[in-house]
Scaffold this motif. Structure first.
Motif, mmCIF file in Angstrom:
data_model
loop_
_atom_site.group_PDB
_atom_site.id
_atom_site.type_symbol
_atom_site.label_atom_id
_atom_site.label_comp_id
_atom_site.label_asym_id
_atom_site.label_seq_id
_atom_site.Cartn_x
_atom_site.Cartn_y
_atom_site.Cartn_z
ATOM 1 N N VAL A 156 0.845 -1.202 0.000
ATOM 2 C CA VAL A 156 0.000 0.000 0.000
ATOM 3 C C VAL A 156 0.879 1.251 0.000
ATOM 4 C CG1 VAL A 156 -1.665 1.347 1.359
ATOM 5 C CG2 VAL A 156 -2.036 -1.103 1.022
ATOM 6 N N ALA A 157 1.910 1.261 0.850
ATOM 7 C CA ALA A 157 2.806 2.420 0.935
ATOM 8 C C ALA A 157 3.549 2.663 -0.384
ATOM 9 C CB ALA A 157 3.803 2.234 2.077
ATOM 10 N N ALA A 158 3.975 1.590 -1.038
ATOM 11 C CA ALA A 158 4.760 1.719 -2.264
ATOM 12 C C ALA A 158 3.937 2.163 -3.462
ATOM 13 C CB ALA A 158 5.444 0.385 -2.585
ATOM 14 N N THR A 159 2.649 1.804 -3.480
ATOM 15 C CA THR A 159 1.850 2.043 -4.681
ATOM 16 C C THR A 159 0.702 3.018 -4.496
ATOM 17 O OG1 THR A 159 0.323 0.226 -4.237
ATOM 18 C CG2 THR A 159 2.339 -0.307 -5.487
ATOM 19 N N GLY A 160 0.271 3.242 -3.265
ATOM 20 C CA GLY A 160 -0.886 4.090 -3.038
ATOM 21 C C GLY A 160 -2.206 3.407 -3.345
ATOM 22 N N ALA A 161 -2.169 2.094 -3.552
ATOM 23 C CA ALA A 161 -3.409 1.355 -3.823
ATOM 24 C C ALA A 161 -4.340 1.440 -2.616
ATOM 25 C CB ALA A 161 -3.093 -0.112 -4.129
ATOM 26 N N ASP A 162 -5.615 1.244 -2.868
ATOM 27 C CA ASP A 162 -6.609 1.259 -1.793
ATOM 28 C C ASP A 162 -6.548 -0.010 -0.955
ATOM 29 O OD1 ASP A 162 -7.965 3.748 -2.645
ATOM 30 O OD2 ASP A 162 -8.498 2.538 -4.391
ATOM 31 N N ILE A 163 -6.248 -1.120 -1.606
ATOM 32 C CA ILE A 163 -6.256 -2.439 -0.969
ATOM 33 C C ILE A 163 -5.041 -3.208 -1.449
ATOM 34 C CG2 ILE A 163 -7.497 -4.657 -0.829
ATOM 35 C CD1 ILE A 163 -10.066 -3.012 -1.357
ATOM 36 N N ALA A 164 -4.460 -3.988 -0.542
ATOM 37 C CA ALA A 164 -3.346 -4.863 -0.923
ATOM 38 C C ALA A 164 -3.633 -6.265 -0.427
ATOM 39 C CB ALA A 164 -2.038 -4.371 -0.335
ATOM 40 N N VAL A 165 -3.079 -7.227 -1.143
ATOM 41 C CA VAL A 165 -3.144 -8.627 -0.748
ATOM 42 C C VAL A 165 -1.722 -9.170 -0.766
ATOM 43 C CG1 VAL A 165 -3.629 -9.355 -3.115
ATOM 44 C CG2 VAL A 165 -4.151 -10.886 -1.237
ATOM 45 N N ALA A 166 -1.400 -10.002 0.232
ATOM 46 C CA ALA A 166 -0.074 -10.608 0.308
ATOM 47 C C ALA A 166 -0.202 -12.102 0.538
ATOM 48 C CB ALA A 166 0.730 -9.982 1.437
ATOM 49 N N ILE A 167 0.716 -12.846 -0.055
ATOM 50 C CA ILE A 167 0.731 -14.305 0.065
ATOM 51 C C ILE A 167 2.168 -14.763 0.222
ATOM 52 C CG2 ILE A 167 0.155 -16.495 -1.044
ATOM 53 C CD1 ILE A 167 -1.794 -14.903 -2.821
ATOM 54 N N SER A 168 2.396 -15.645 1.198
ATOM 55 C CA SER A 168 3.704 -16.272 1.374
ATOM 56 C C SER A 168 3.475 -17.675 1.906
ATOM 57 C CB SER A 168 4.563 -15.459 2.354
ATOM 58 O OG SER A 168 5.873 -15.960 2.396
ATOM 59 N N GLY A 169 4.033 -18.663 1.228
ATOM 60 C CA GLY A 169 3.769 -20.031 1.652
ATOM 61 C C GLY A 169 4.817 -21.022 1.192
ATOM 62 N N VAL A 170 4.569 -22.262 1.559
ATOM 63 C CA VAL A 170 5.422 -23.388 1.185
ATOM 64 C C VAL A 170 4.628 -24.232 0.191
ATOM 65 C CG1 VAL A 170 6.808 -25.326 1.998
ATOM 66 C CG2 VAL A 170 6.392 -23.378 3.532
ATOM 67 N N ALA A 171 4.869 -24.003 -1.096
ATOM 68 C CA ALA A 171 4.099 -24.706 -2.123
ATOM 69 C C ALA A 171 4.652 -26.099 -2.413
ATOM 70 C CB ALA A 171 4.059 -23.877 -3.409
ATOM 71 N N GLY A 172 5.906 -26.328 -2.074
ATOM 72 C CA GLY A 172 6.494 -27.644 -2.273
ATOM 73 C C GLY A 172 7.166 -27.782 -3.622
ATOM 74 N N PRO A 173 7.676 -28.950 -3.914
ATOM 75 C CA PRO A 173 7.524 -30.170 -3.116
ATOM 76 C C PRO A 173 8.407 -30.201 -1.879
ATOM 77 C CG PRO A 173 8.830 -30.653 -5.063
ATOM 78 C CD PRO A 173 8.405 -29.208 -5.175
#
Length: 170
Positions: free
Chosen positions: A93-110
């Motif tokens: 949000v800070a970097a782009t000024g967007a109204d909404i942000a979504v973040a994803i971080s995970g262990v997709a594998g294998p």
């Protein structure tokens, strides 16, 4: 669970239509999904009306440099954690000024899993600068592609619910 291209397209379209109707812009900050959420949202012509952009911050260094994720959060909690995805949202949000942000971080594998973060563990966060940030963890079954597809569908549907609630609050 097998997530089809049709399901992803329908979920992205529903979110895009809602964002456009409300005049809101979204940005994505993605790790394990590699930009798939941004791709799903921008598959529609005219998506520039509601998509500001997307940041693929796969490495910890990119998370720090592009989104301002702290060394402390990465060291203490790891990249796949609630503090990190919350910082990813705030940074996007800070970097782009967007109204909404979504973040994803995970262990997709294998590989890459651990006893406390097995393959299929994915942290999500979404929010804005006014109503705060929501974060959730999910564990998905299947191979790398299945985990990533389920992650994209889950976050598209969850952010749609968040955006609907913003409209109800207005």
């Amino acid at each position: 669970m097998v997530v089809s291209d049709v399901e992803l397209d329908e979920a992205a379209s529903a979110l895009g239509e809602l964002l456009e109707a409300q005049g809101r812009m979204i940005v994505t900050a993605e790790s394990c999904t590699g930009g798939w959420v941004a791709k799903a949202l921008t598959d529609k012509a005219g998506s520039s009306a509601y998509v500001t952009g997307g940041l693929v911050t796969y490495s910890n260094e990119a998370k720090k440099r592009l989104l301002g994720v702290s060394d402390q959060s990465l060291v203490e909690h790891g990249a796949v954690s609630e503090p990190v995805v919350r910082e990813m949202v705030a940074g996007a949000v800070a970097a782009t000024g967007a109204d909404i942000a979504v973040a994803i971080s995970g262990v997709a594998g294998p590989g890459g899993g651990s006893p406390d973060k097995p393959v299929g563990t994915v942290w999500f966060a979404w929010g804005d600068g006014i109503h705060g940030i929501e974060a959730e963890v999910k564990r998905f079954d299947g191979d790398r592609n299945a985990v990533r597809r389920q992650s994209v569908l889950y976050v598209l549907q969850s952010v749609t619910g968040f955006v609907r609630a913003l409209s109800a609050d207005s």
